[in-house]
Write a protein that holds these residues in place. Structure first.
Motif, PDB file in Angstrom:
ATOM      1  N   TYR A  93       0.831  -1.206   0.000  1.00 25.13           N
ATOM      2  CA  TYR A  93       0.000   0.000   0.000  1.00 25.13           C
ATOM      3  C   TYR A  93       0.872   1.266   0.000  1.00 25.13           C
ATOM      4  CZ  TYR A  93      -3.857  -3.104   1.452  1.00 25.13           C
ATOM      5  OH  TYR A  93      -4.811  -4.088   1.521  1.00 25.13           O
ATOM      6  N   GLU A  97     -10.841   2.625  -4.333  1.00 26.70           N
ATOM      7  CA  GLU A  97      -9.845   1.594  -4.101  1.00 26.70           C
ATOM      8  C   GLU A  97     -10.567   0.402  -3.483  1.00 26.70           C
ATOM      9  OE1 GLU A  97      -6.323   4.830  -2.976  1.00 26.70           O
ATOM     10  OE2 GLU A  97      -7.088   3.436  -1.448  1.00 26.70           O
ATOM     11  N   LYS A  98     -10.481  -0.758  -4.116  1.00 27.06           N
ATOM     12  CA  LYS A  98     -11.116  -1.966  -3.590  1.00 27.06           C
ATOM     13  C   LYS A  98     -10.030  -2.888  -3.057  1.00 27.06           C
ATOM     14  CE  LYS A  98     -14.076  -5.872  -4.880  1.00 27.06           C
ATOM     15  NZ  LYS A  98     -14.858  -6.498  -5.989  1.00 27.06           N
ATOM     16  N   TYR A  99     -10.106  -3.174  -1.756  1.00 25.54           N
ATOM     17  CA  TYR A  99      -9.077  -3.966  -1.087  1.00 25.54           C
ATOM     18  C   TYR A  99      -9.485  -5.439  -1.122  1.00 25.54           C
ATOM     19  CZ  TYR A  99      -8.474   0.815   0.398  1.00 25.54           C
ATOM     20  OH  TYR A  99      -8.354   2.189   0.400  1.00 25.54           O
ATOM     21  N   LYS A 117      -3.396  -7.445  -2.968  1.00 20.88           N
ATOM     22  CA  LYS A 117      -4.050  -7.101  -4.229  1.00 20.88           C
ATOM     23  C   LYS A 117      -5.085  -5.992  -4.009  1.00 20.88           C
ATOM     24  CE  LYS A 117      -3.445 -11.533  -6.589  1.00 20.88           C
ATOM     25  NZ  LYS A 117      -4.117 -12.658  -7.282  1.00 20.88           N
ATOM     26  N   THR A 118      -5.058  -4.999  -4.875  1.00 20.10           N
ATOM     27  CA  THR A 118      -5.960  -3.859  -4.796  1.00 20.10           C
ATOM     28  C   THR A 118      -6.451  -3.515  -6.192  1.00 20.10           C
ATOM     29  OG1 THR A 118      -4.619  -2.964  -2.982  1.00 20.10           O
ATOM     30  CG2 THR A 118      -6.253  -1.488  -3.979  1.00 20.10           C
TER      31      THR A 118
END
Length: 286
Positions: A234, A263-265, A278-279
């Protein structure tokens, strides 16, 4: 038994409404009295409360937001300076130029000539990133619970935000399959000072919910997005944004829509090695 909200929780709930209004009305005159009415407080108390929560006066917040929005439009769009000035609420382009140079030390025209110029740090970054070419998709509206934070993105209490949101999911019995962890970083760290950047931690939910104190409820509007899959720490997000906007967007025919980036975590950072996180990054385009 009714549990009373403490002052900060109560005022933060009102502040969320005010800030959303400001960012949706930058192209028009924003009346402080209207904002005070939205908060349900007199203008006198409104100024004191808003300054305490924002860290600056409401007038300074509006002015700074207009200048920083103009900077992002200059950097990421092909709109002429005159159009940008009107879009962020300036009566003349010269007014924007004066405010812009006073704030950043560089004119809008000079900034337009070098879109990679870092307004805050005056430096460029170049790192090798594990990032896929984007997929262009269209998604539907989504409902979410959100918790707003303000400060340098590297220092925000992300770990503390998610438990608060999940506690509300439990309290309102909102649990279903398919709940997503999303982040909405509203500001560009290359433009906005540390301590003033804003971020919403969001849980996408599939049942009706209601706001509760610092936890708000809103609709994330759907539409067309360029979706990038990034794998890595990150701590390199700033470089990911440089790649997406400077290397990709400026070399395509796509234009940005007026909607926040998402932003999708995908990975759980407590169970995943840092370099394997992964993002997905959702860039609103048209």
């Amino acid at each position: 038994m009714t549990v009373l909200k403490n002052n900060k929780v109560f005022y933060n709930e009102k502040l969320n409404v005010i800030v959303e209004y400001i960012h949706n009305h930058l192209d028009s005159k924003i009346d402080i009295k209207t904002l005070a009415e939205l908060s349900n407080f007199s203008p006198y108390h409104f100024h004191r409360i808003s300054k305490a929560l924002l860290g600056e006066s409401i007038g300074a917040y509006i002015s700074r937001t207009r200048i920083e929005t103009a900077a992002k439009m200059i950097r990421y769009t092909n709109l002429d300076i005159e159009t940008i000035a009107y879009n962020v609420g300036f009566e003349t382009p010269s007014s924007l130029s004066k405010k812009f140079k006073n704030h950043f030390g560089i004119s809008p025209t000079e900034y337009r000539k070098d879109k990679s110029y870092n307004l805050k740090l005056n430096q460029k970054m170049d790192k090798s990133l594990n990032i896929k070419k984007p997929k262009i998709i269209t998604i539907e509206d989504k409902q979410c619970l959100y918790y707003r934070m303000q400060g340098a993105y590297q220092t925000l209490d992300y770990q503390g935000a998610w438990p608060k949101l999940w506690a509300e999911v439990k309290a309102q019995k909102l649990f279903t399959k398919g709940i997503e962890h999303l982040g909405l970083p509203y500001d560009d760290p290359k433009v906005t000072e540390e301590g003033k950047t804003r971020y919403d931690a969001c849980l996408v939910i599939h049942k009706a919910a209601k706001p509760s104190g610092e936890i708000g409820v809103k609709t994330l509007k759907g539409g067309k997005f360029a979706v990038f899959l990034y794998q890595g720490s990150y701590s390199y997000f700033a470089d990911v944004y440089d790649y997406m906007f400077n290397d990709w967007l400026l070399n395509t025919d796509y234009q940005l829509r007026e909607a926040p980036i998402r932003e999708k975590y995908i990975s759980n950072p407590e169970r995943t090695e840092e370099h394997k996180l992964k993002t997905e990054f959702y860039i609103p385009i048209k």
